[in-house]
Design a protein around this motif. Structure first.
Motif, short mmCIF file in Angstrom:
data_model
loop_
_atom_site.label_atom_id
_atom_site.label_comp_id
_atom_site.label_asym_id
_atom_site.label_seq_id
_atom_site.Cartn_x
_atom_site.Cartn_y
_atom_site.Cartn_z
N THR A 166 -38.25 -15.20 -71.43
CA THR A 166 -38.02 -13.96 -71.85
C THR A 166 -37.19 -13.70 -73.05
OG1 THR A 166 -36.25 -12.44 -70.53
CG2 THR A 166 -35.81 -14.70 -70.70
N TRP A 167 -37.36 -12.51 -73.26
CA TRP A 167 -36.38 -12.10 -74.52
C TRP A 167 -34.77 -11.72 -74.25
CZ3 TRP A 167 -34.43 -7.19 -74.01
CH2 TRP A 167 -35.34 -6.48 -73.30
N ASN A 168 -34.66 -11.36 -73.04
CA ASN A 168 -33.54 -10.93 -72.45
C ASN A 168 -32.57 -12.21 -71.87
OD1 ASN A 168 -31.42 -9.43 -71.27
ND2 ASN A 168 -32.84 -7.74 -70.68
N PHE A 169 -31.33 -12.07 -72.74
CA PHE A 169 -30.52 -13.16 -72.53
C PHE A 169 -28.99 -12.59 -72.10
CE2 PHE A 169 -33.60 -15.93 -74.13
CZ PHE A 169 -33.10 -17.34 -73.60
N TYR B 299 -34.58 -21.71 -68.54
CA TYR B 299 -34.41 -20.27 -69.22
C TYR B 299 -34.67 -20.25 -70.58
CZ TYR B 299 -32.90 -15.34 -68.53
OH TYR B 299 -32.81 -13.76 -68.47
N LEU B 300 -36.17 -19.91 -70.88
CA LEU B 300 -36.46 -20.14 -72.26
C LEU B 300 -36.76 -18.64 -72.89
CD1 LEU B 300 -38.94 -23.02 -71.62
CD2 LEU B 300 -36.52 -23.15 -72.31
N SER B 301 -36.34 -19.00 -74.52
CA SER B 301 -36.67 -17.55 -75.21
C SER B 301 -38.06 -17.33 -75.60
CB SER B 301 -35.65 -17.77 -76.47
OG SER B 301 -36.07 -16.76 -77.42
N LYS B 302 -38.50 -16.16 -75.75
CA LYS B 302 -40.01 -16.03 -76.07
C LYS B 302 -39.81 -16.02 -77.89
CE LYS B 302 -41.66 -12.88 -72.69
NZ LYS B 302 -42.24 -11.69 -72.39
N THR B 303 -38.91 -16.29 -78.29
CA THR B 303 -38.90 -16.57 -79.80
C THR B 303 -39.15 -17.93 -80.17
OG1 THR B 303 -36.37 -17.09 -80.03
CG2 THR B 303 -37.21 -14.78 -80.23
N LEU B 304 -39.23 -18.95 -79.23
CA LEU B 304 -39.36 -20.34 -79.39
C LEU B 304 -40.70 -20.42 -79.98
CD1 LEU B 304 -38.16 -22.17 -76.34
CD2 LEU B 304 -36.83 -21.99 -78.56
N PRO B 305 -41.14 -21.38 -81.09
CA PRO B 305 -42.45 -21.70 -81.44
C PRO B 305 -42.99 -22.68 -80.52
CG PRO B 305 -40.87 -22.06 -83.23
CD PRO B 305 -39.83 -21.65 -81.98
N THR C 139 -32.30 -29.39 -67.15
CA THR C 139 -32.25 -28.15 -67.01
C THR C 139 -32.01 -27.38 -68.41
OG1 THR C 139 -31.03 -28.12 -64.77
CG2 THR C 139 -30.90 -26.02 -66.14
N VAL C 140 -32.89 -26.82 -68.86
CA VAL C 140 -33.06 -26.17 -70.20
C VAL C 140 -32.82 -24.73 -70.31
CG1 VAL C 140 -34.31 -26.26 -72.38
CG2 VAL C 140 -34.41 -28.12 -70.84
N VAL C 141 -31.55 -24.29 -71.16
CA VAL C 141 -31.50 -22.88 -71.31
C VAL C 141 -31.42 -22.80 -72.82
CG1 VAL C 141 -29.70 -21.05 -71.32
CG2 VAL C 141 -29.95 -22.89 -68.98
N SER C 142 -32.24 -21.95 -73.35
CA SER C 142 -32.34 -21.63 -74.71
C SER C 142 -31.01 -21.10 -75.42
CB SER C 142 -33.29 -20.84 -75.31
OG SER C 142 -34.58 -21.22 -74.97
N GLU C 143 -30.85 -21.38 -76.80
CA GLU C 143 -29.51 -20.82 -77.32
C GLU C 143 -29.76 -19.13 -77.26
OE1 GLU C 143 -28.52 -22.27 -80.93
OE2 GLU C 143 -28.02 -24.33 -80.35
#
Length: 218
Positions: free
Chosen positions: A80-83, A99-105, A121-125
């Motif tokens: 998602t993009w919504n954090f 919970y991963l960001s769509k900005t990740l390469p 458990t991985v949560v993007s910054e």
């Protein structure tokens, strides 16, 4: 050499899951896309169900709970993009493993999926507002709509009011109005009715399909 992990991509919009699948394709020795689901329940047993939140009711995480309870999904990750902190907390409370960001390469997305597969458990910054990673796709992209403008148009096409859109996306009403004015200009419409009609004609209604055994899949 470690066996590639299997991933099901889940979203109501076929173009979205195909875009993510294309982004992951160069890494198929590490991540195999086994199933692409649009508006259909997960059927194949996979290591990770990657739930893309495009145009989903962000405040309603029932789908995440359904996926977590589905024995076909060994792990569930939100993409998602919504954090907004409430959304992150809600997903984790429902049992999401990432919970991963769509900005990740793509390479970082693959590494994060591998970490989840290994039990982390991985949560993007919380990402700055930047363009999504190359390879992601969404309805209206070729017409110049940003991912967030497209998501708002998708919600409008579903019949959501401005207040609904603001609540579901955790944006302010004024910000929603600003996005709506921008997308109106880009698609050449002057009213909500015209925007809904344009959306219906350009892929902004949820799909009802499953693409099984993506290129290189099992």
């Amino acid at each position: 050499m470690a066996e590639a992990i299997t991933v099901a991509l889940i979203d109501d919009y076929d173009v979205v899951v195909q875009g993510v699948a294309n982004m992951l394709e160069p890494y198929r020795d590490r991540v195999v896309v086994a199933e692409l689901d649009a508006s259909m329940p997960l059927k194949d047993t996979v290591d990770i169900a990657l739930y893309d939140s495009f145009a989903q009711p962000e405040s309603d995480h029932e789908e995440i709970g359904v996926l977590v309870a589905n024995p076909c999904a060994r792990r569930v990750v939100v993409y998602t993009w919504n954090f907004h902190p409430d959304l992150v907390a809600s997903a984790r409370e429902r049992g999401a493993h990432g919970y991963l960001s769509k900005t990740l390469p793509a390479r970082e997305l693959v590494a994060a999926l591998e970490a989840v597969h290994q039990g982390q458990t991985v949560v993007s910054e919380t990402p700055p507002r930047t363009r999504p990673a190359p390879g992601n796709d969404w309805p209206g992209r070729s017409e110049g709509l940003t991912d967030r403008e497209a998501e708002i148009l998708a919600l409008i096409t579903q019949g959501k009011s401005n207040a609904d859109v603001a609540r579901l996306t955790y944006l302010s009403p004024n910000t929603v109005k600003s996005y709506i004015r921008s997308l109106y200009r880009k698609v050449g419409v002057e009213s909500r009715t015209q925007a809904v009609l344009w959306g219906m004609q350009h892929g902004f209604l949820p799909d009802h399909s499953r693409i099984e055994h993506w290129r290189g899949g099992p």
